[in-house]
Design a protein around this motif. Structure first.
Motif, PDB file in Angstrom:
ATOM      1  N   VAL A  16       0.843  -1.201   0.000  1.00 49.47           N
ATOM      2  CA  VAL A  16       0.000   0.000   0.000  1.00 49.47           C
ATOM      3  C   VAL A  16       0.876   1.248   0.000  1.00 49.47           C
ATOM      4  O   VAL A  16       0.658   2.180  -0.787  1.00 49.47           O
ATOM      5  N   CYS A  17       1.890   1.272   0.845  1.00 47.08           N
ATOM      6  CA  CYS A  17       2.766   2.447   0.924  1.00 47.08           C
ATOM      7  C   CYS A  17       3.542   2.658  -0.376  1.00 47.08           C
ATOM      8  O   CYS A  17       3.713   3.793  -0.816  1.00 47.08           O
ATOM      9  N   ARG A  18       3.993   1.582  -1.005  1.00 50.38           N
ATOM     10  CA  ARG A  18       4.682   1.712  -2.302  1.00 50.38           C
ATOM     11  C   ARG A  18       3.734   2.285  -3.351  1.00 50.38           C
ATOM     12  O   ARG A  18       4.119   3.159  -4.133  1.00 50.38           O
ATOM     13  N   ILE A  19       2.516   1.804  -3.387  1.00 43.37           N
ATOM     14  CA  ILE A  19       1.533   2.273  -4.365  1.00 43.37           C
ATOM     15  C   ILE A  19       1.231   3.757  -4.148  1.00 43.37           C
ATOM     16  O   ILE A  19       1.078   4.515  -5.098  1.00 43.37           O
ATOM     17  N   LEU A  20       1.167   4.165  -2.888  1.00 44.01           N
ATOM     18  CA  LEU A  20       0.916   5.579  -2.575  1.00 44.01           C
ATOM     19  C   LEU A  20       2.166   6.433  -2.739  1.00 44.01           C
ATOM     20  O   LEU A  20       2.107   7.642  -2.555  1.00 44.01           O
ATOM     21  N   GLU A  21       3.278   5.788  -3.049  1.00 46.13           N
ATOM     22  CA  GLU A  21       4.563   6.459  -3.246  1.00 46.13           C
ATOM     23  C   GLU A  21       5.074   7.119  -1.980  1.00 46.13           C
ATOM     24  O   GLU A  21       5.669   8.185  -2.005  1.00 46.13           O
ATOM     25  N   THR A  22       4.820   6.468  -0.844  1.00 49.08           N
ATOM     26  CA  THR A  22       5.428   6.933   0.394  1.00 49.08           C
ATOM     27  C   THR A  22       6.805   6.294   0.478  1.00 49.08           C
ATOM     28  O   THR A  22       7.172   5.465  -0.337  1.00 49.08           O
ATOM     29  N   TYR A  66       3.122  11.007   2.182  1.00 42.16           N
ATOM     30  CA  TYR A  66       2.812  10.853   0.774  1.00 42.16           C
ATOM     31  C   TYR A  66       3.198  12.129   0.049  1.00 42.16           C
ATOM     32  O   TYR A  66       3.200  13.217   0.633  1.00 42.16           O
ATOM     33  N   ALA A  67       3.507  12.023  -1.226  1.00 42.04           N
ATOM     34  CA  ALA A  67       4.021  13.151  -2.004  1.00 42.04           C
ATOM     35  C   ALA A  67       3.128  14.388  -1.953  1.00 42.04           C
ATOM     36  O   ALA A  67       3.621  15.507  -1.905  1.00 42.04           O
ATOM     37  N   ASP A  68       1.782  14.206  -1.937  1.00 43.23           N
ATOM     38  CA  ASP A  68       0.909  15.383  -1.953  1.00 43.23           C
ATOM     39  C   ASP A  68       0.414  15.783  -0.562  1.00 43.23           C
ATOM     40  O   ASP A  68      -0.563  16.505  -0.425  1.00 43.23           O
ATOM     41  N   GLY A  69       1.100  15.294   0.481  1.00 43.92           N
ATOM     42  CA  GLY A  69       0.749  15.689   1.839  1.00 43.92           C
ATOM     43  C   GLY A  69      -0.058  14.669   2.614  1.00 43.92           C
ATOM     44  O   GLY A  69      -0.255  14.837   3.815  1.00 43.92           O
ATOM     45  N   LEU A  70      -0.541  13.621   1.957  1.00 42.54           N
ATOM     46  CA  LEU A  70      -1.249  12.563   2.665  1.00 42.54           C
ATOM     47  C   LEU A  70      -0.282  11.859   3.603  1.00 42.54           C
ATOM     48  O   LEU A  70       0.870  11.625   3.263  1.00 42.54           O
ATOM     49  N   THR A  71      -0.756  11.527   4.787  1.00 41.26           N
ATOM     50  CA  THR A  71       0.059  10.811   5.761  1.00 41.26           C
ATOM     51  C   THR A  71      -0.533   9.431   5.989  1.00 41.26           C
ATOM     52  O   THR A  71      -1.750   9.281   6.117  1.00 41.26           O
ATOM     53  N   VAL A  72       0.335   8.421   6.037  1.00 43.62           N
ATOM     54  CA  VAL A  72      -0.062   7.054   6.355  1.00 43.62           C
ATOM     55  C   VAL A  72       0.516   6.728   7.721  1.00 43.62           C
ATOM     56  O   VAL A  72       1.727   6.892   7.946  1.00 43.62           O
ATOM     57  N   TYR A  73      -0.344   6.285   8.632  1.00 42.65           N
ATOM     58  CA  TYR A  73       0.076   5.853   9.965  1.00 42.65           C
ATOM     59  C   TYR A  73      -0.025   4.335   9.995  1.00 42.65           C
ATOM     60  O   TYR A  73      -1.106   3.780   9.814  1.00 42.65           O
ATOM     61  N   HIS A  74       1.099   3.683  10.223  1.00 44.45           N
ATOM     62  CA  HIS A  74       1.143   2.217  10.226  1.00 44.45           C
ATOM     63  C   HIS A  74       1.380   1.759  11.661  1.00 44.45           C
ATOM     64  O   HIS A  74       2.462   1.926  12.206  1.00 44.45           O
ATOM     65  N   TYR A 110      -9.323   9.766  13.549  1.00 44.63           N
ATOM     66  CA  TYR A 110     -10.368  10.651  13.052  1.00 44.63           C
ATOM     67  C   TYR A 110      -9.797  11.855  12.319  1.00 44.63           C
ATOM     68  O   TYR A 110     -10.476  12.854  12.135  1.00 44.63           O
ATOM     69  N   GLY A 111      -8.558  11.722  11.850  1.00 44.85           N
ATOM     70  CA  GLY A 111      -7.917  12.777  11.079  1.00 44.85           C
ATOM     71  C   GLY A 111      -8.004  12.490   9.585  1.00 44.85           C
ATOM     72  O   GLY A 111      -8.804  11.664   9.129  1.00 44.85           O
ATOM     73  N   ASP A 112      -7.152  13.164   8.829  1.00 45.36           N
ATOM     74  CA  ASP A 112      -7.166  13.047   7.367  1.00 45.36           C
ATOM     75  C   ASP A 112      -6.200  12.001   6.836  1.00 45.36           C
ATOM     76  O   ASP A 112      -6.159  11.757   5.639  1.00 45.36           O
ATOM     77  N   GLY A 113      -5.392  11.404   7.704  1.00 49.15           N
ATOM     78  CA  GLY A 113      -4.443  10.399   7.253  1.00 49.15           C
ATOM     79  C   GLY A 113      -5.107   9.044   7.085  1.00 49.15           C
ATOM     80  O   GLY A 113      -6.276   8.844   7.414  1.00 49.15           O
ATOM     81  N   ILE A 114      -4.340   8.117   6.549  1.00 51.35           N
ATOM     82  CA  ILE A 114      -4.776   6.729   6.424  1.00 51.35           C
ATOM     83  C   ILE A 114      -4.125   5.942   7.549  1.00 51.35           C
ATOM     84  O   ILE A 114      -2.920   6.041   7.758  1.00 51.35           O
ATOM     85  N   CYS A 115      -4.914   5.167   8.272  1.00 47.57           N
ATOM     86  CA  CYS A 115      -4.404   4.343   9.370  1.00 47.57           C
ATOM     87  C   CYS A 115      -4.444   2.877   8.960  1.00 47.57           C
ATOM     88  O   CYS A 115      -5.510   2.346   8.656  1.00 47.57           O
ATOM     89  N   LEU A 116      -3.274   2.249   8.940  1.00 54.51           N
ATOM     90  CA  LEU A 116      -3.152   0.815   8.704  1.00 54.51           C
ATOM     91  C   LEU A 116      -2.808   0.192  10.050  1.00 54.51           C
ATOM     92  O   LEU A 116      -1.769   0.531  10.630  1.00 54.51           O
ATOM     93  N   ILE A 117      -3.659  -0.698  10.545  1.00 53.40           N
ATOM     94  CA  ILE A 117      -3.506  -1.201  11.911  1.00 53.40           C
ATOM     95  C   ILE A 117      -3.336  -2.712  11.906  1.00 53.40           C
ATOM     96  O   ILE A 117      -4.260  -3.451  11.538  1.00 53.40           O
ATOM     97  N   GLU A 118      -2.157  -3.163  12.309  1.00 52.94           N
ATOM     98  CA  GLU A 118      -1.927  -4.586  12.501  1.00 52.94           C
ATOM     99  C   GLU A 118      -2.257  -4.937  13.947  1.00 52.94           C
ATOM    100  O   GLU A 118      -1.976  -4.173  14.857  1.00 52.94           O
ATOM    101  N   TRP A 119      -2.861  -6.083  14.149  1.00 53.32           N
ATOM    102  CA  TRP A 119      -3.327  -6.562  15.453  1.00 53.32           C
ATOM    103  C   TRP A 119      -4.385  -5.626  16.039  1.00 53.32           C
ATOM    104  O   TRP A 119      -4.323  -5.215  17.198  1.00 53.32           O
TER     105      TRP A 119
END
Length: 153
Positions: A54-60, A76-84, A106-115
């Motif tokens: 997912v992070c590679r596809i989003l170019e993070t 992310y390149a356009d300001g998107l943040t991914v929280y893993h 509840y923010g604007d980033g994407i949250c990827l949550i393991e466990w």
């Protein structure tokens, strides 16, 4: 509050490359800023591999398992943040109360949550859930199921 769970799709993959293709499908057709994604499965089932894809596809920058830091942040390149997040080492949800999870969830980033099961009631009612079920006959095979979870109105 009760929730509705909807199976969006189920994909069977045999190789890591096919898993990456499923990650691309997810990013292109489902994922949006503000989404919370719960990745469930046993150790070695493909959760971190999927998150990296997912992070590679989003170019993070490259994702790694945040097991020892609880959360890694990728820009992310356009300001998107991914929280893993990786909550594997968490014993009780109370251990997470001072992390400010609401700001992430509840923010604007994407949250990827393991466990995510370690979160208990702290997991937002509205989220995606990806289940990773290994194939007993193929060590790189998986069944990946995407569910949409939303509170009932």
């Amino acid at each position: 509050m009760s929730v509705t769970e909807t199976l969006i799709w189920e994909k069977r993959v045999q190789t890591p490359e096919e898993t990456a293709e499923v990650a691309e499908l997810f990013v292109r057709e489902q994922l949006a800023p503000g989404d919370v994604v719960a990745l469930r499965g046993d150790l070695g089932s493909g959760k971190t591999f999927f998150s990296k894809a997912v992070c590679r596809i989003l170019e993070t920058n490259e994702a790694s398992s945040p097991t020892f830091t609880i959360v890694n942040v990728y820009e992310y390149a356009d300001g998107l943040t991914v929280y893993h997040f990786d909550f594997y080492r968490i014993d009780l949800p109370a251990e997470l109360l001072n992390l400010g999870l609401d700001d992430y969830f509840y923010g604007d980033g994407i949250c990827l949550i393991e466990w995510p099961e370690k979160l208990g009631d702290l997991l937002p009612l509205k989220h995606y859930r990806l289940d990773f079920e290994p194939d007993a006959d193929n060590p790189t095979g998986r069944t990946i199921r995407l569910h949409g979870i939303a509170p009932n109105k």
